[in-house]
Design an enzyme around this catalytic site. Structure first.
Site: not given
Ligand code: PAF
Length: 286
Positions: A33, A37, A149, A187-188
């Site tokens: 996260l 998030h 999102g 972004s992850s």
């Protein structure tokens, strides 16, 4: 915040909250996260009395050769962030809990229209995987509202269509993309970038801004704008996957008379694929 791993525990905890008259808000995630998030969880906490988040890296939405195995799993850090953001219950199932019969025979949900083209073309089966797991999660949590999102613009359109077409009693909220100071959408997958790639990555957003500025200035030669933006990405060392101008509400290819537009792009830096989008209301900029 309670963390549960089984469907039985999840249903029991949600039933208790509902028996207390609470409105249920839900934020499905794949974990790792970041501030994007957390903004979704905070929104859910503002709109509902009891917030459920899920962390499940859903194998059904990854294609062969994609990053299912290497997708970052950071449960302890995620739990802390969720707690701080006002989450009450975390559902963190194993793959067997979600797909006890395996993936091959799993019933799938396939959303027509908006899931085609863009990421749907580059990642065959991806949106069926998303629609299937979101349907399962909605059936398990039975939330009053769910927050997603806008960075995953096409995914949000798929989920809105899914909920509408299958008459699901859940209100869907889309929240604006959170960006780093240099414009890169959080972004992850940004964590996969090396220093050089990270320095080049903000060009993704800049290329969208370049198109938006030209559209706002009255340019309607979409092909020319798209080509210029692709060149901008290539010059910065990105490998464009797609860059398209679409009508923002329907996601159909834009025409010169459309006023609500979205510019969507995906590009590779090395093996990392990043996506971004920018919406543009020409009536507001006129
Ligand atoms: O956006 C994501 O993280 C995932 O696609 C989702 C919605 C949690 C489904 O696995």
């Amino acid at each position: 915040m309670n963390t549960v791993k089984t469907i039985r525990e999840l249903r029991a905890a949600v039933a208790l909250a509902r028996a207390e008259g609470k409105q249920i808000g839900f934020v499905p995630t794949m974990g790792n996260l970041h501030a994007g998030h957390i903004a979704l969880v905070e929104k859910a906490a503002q709109r509902a009395d009891f917030v459920v988040a899920s962390i499940f890296v859903n194998p059904l939405q990854f294609g062969p050769g994609e990053d299912l195995g290497s997708y970052p799993r950071t449960l302890a850090a995620d739990q802390e962030k969720l707690l701080d953001a006002g989450c009450h219950l975390l559902f963190h199932p194993e793959v067997d809990e979600m797909y006890p019969g395996g993936m091959a025979g799993q019933t799938r949900v396939s959303v027509q229209g908006v899931s085609e083209g863009l990421c749907g073309a580059s990642r065959p089966g991806h949106f069926d995987g998303v629609a299937t797991v979101v349907t399962k999660l909605f059936n398990l949590v039975q939330p009053d509202l769910a927050v997603f999102g806008q960075k995953d613009f096409q995914q949000l359109a798929v989920i809105r269509t899914l909920v509408h077409d299958l008459n699901m009693p859940v209100q869907i909220f889309g929240e604006p993309t959170i960006r780093a100071d240099d414009g890169l959408a959080l972004s992850s997958r940004n964590g996969y970038l090396n220093a050089e790639q990270r320095a080049a990555a903000p060009t993704l957003y800049r290329s969208l801004q370049q198109v938006a500025t030209a559209l706002g200035g009255g340019e309607r030669d979409f092909a020319k704008l798209v080509e210029a933006a692709r060149q901008q990405q290539l010059t910065a060392g990105l490998r464009p996957d797609y860059l398209e101008i679409r009508e923002a509400n329907s996601l159909r290819p834009a025409t010169a008379s459309d006023r609500q537009l979205v510019i969507l792009t995906a590009a590779f830096l090395g093996s990392t694929r990043l996506i971004d989008n920018l919406t543009l209301d020409l009536d507001a900029t006129a």
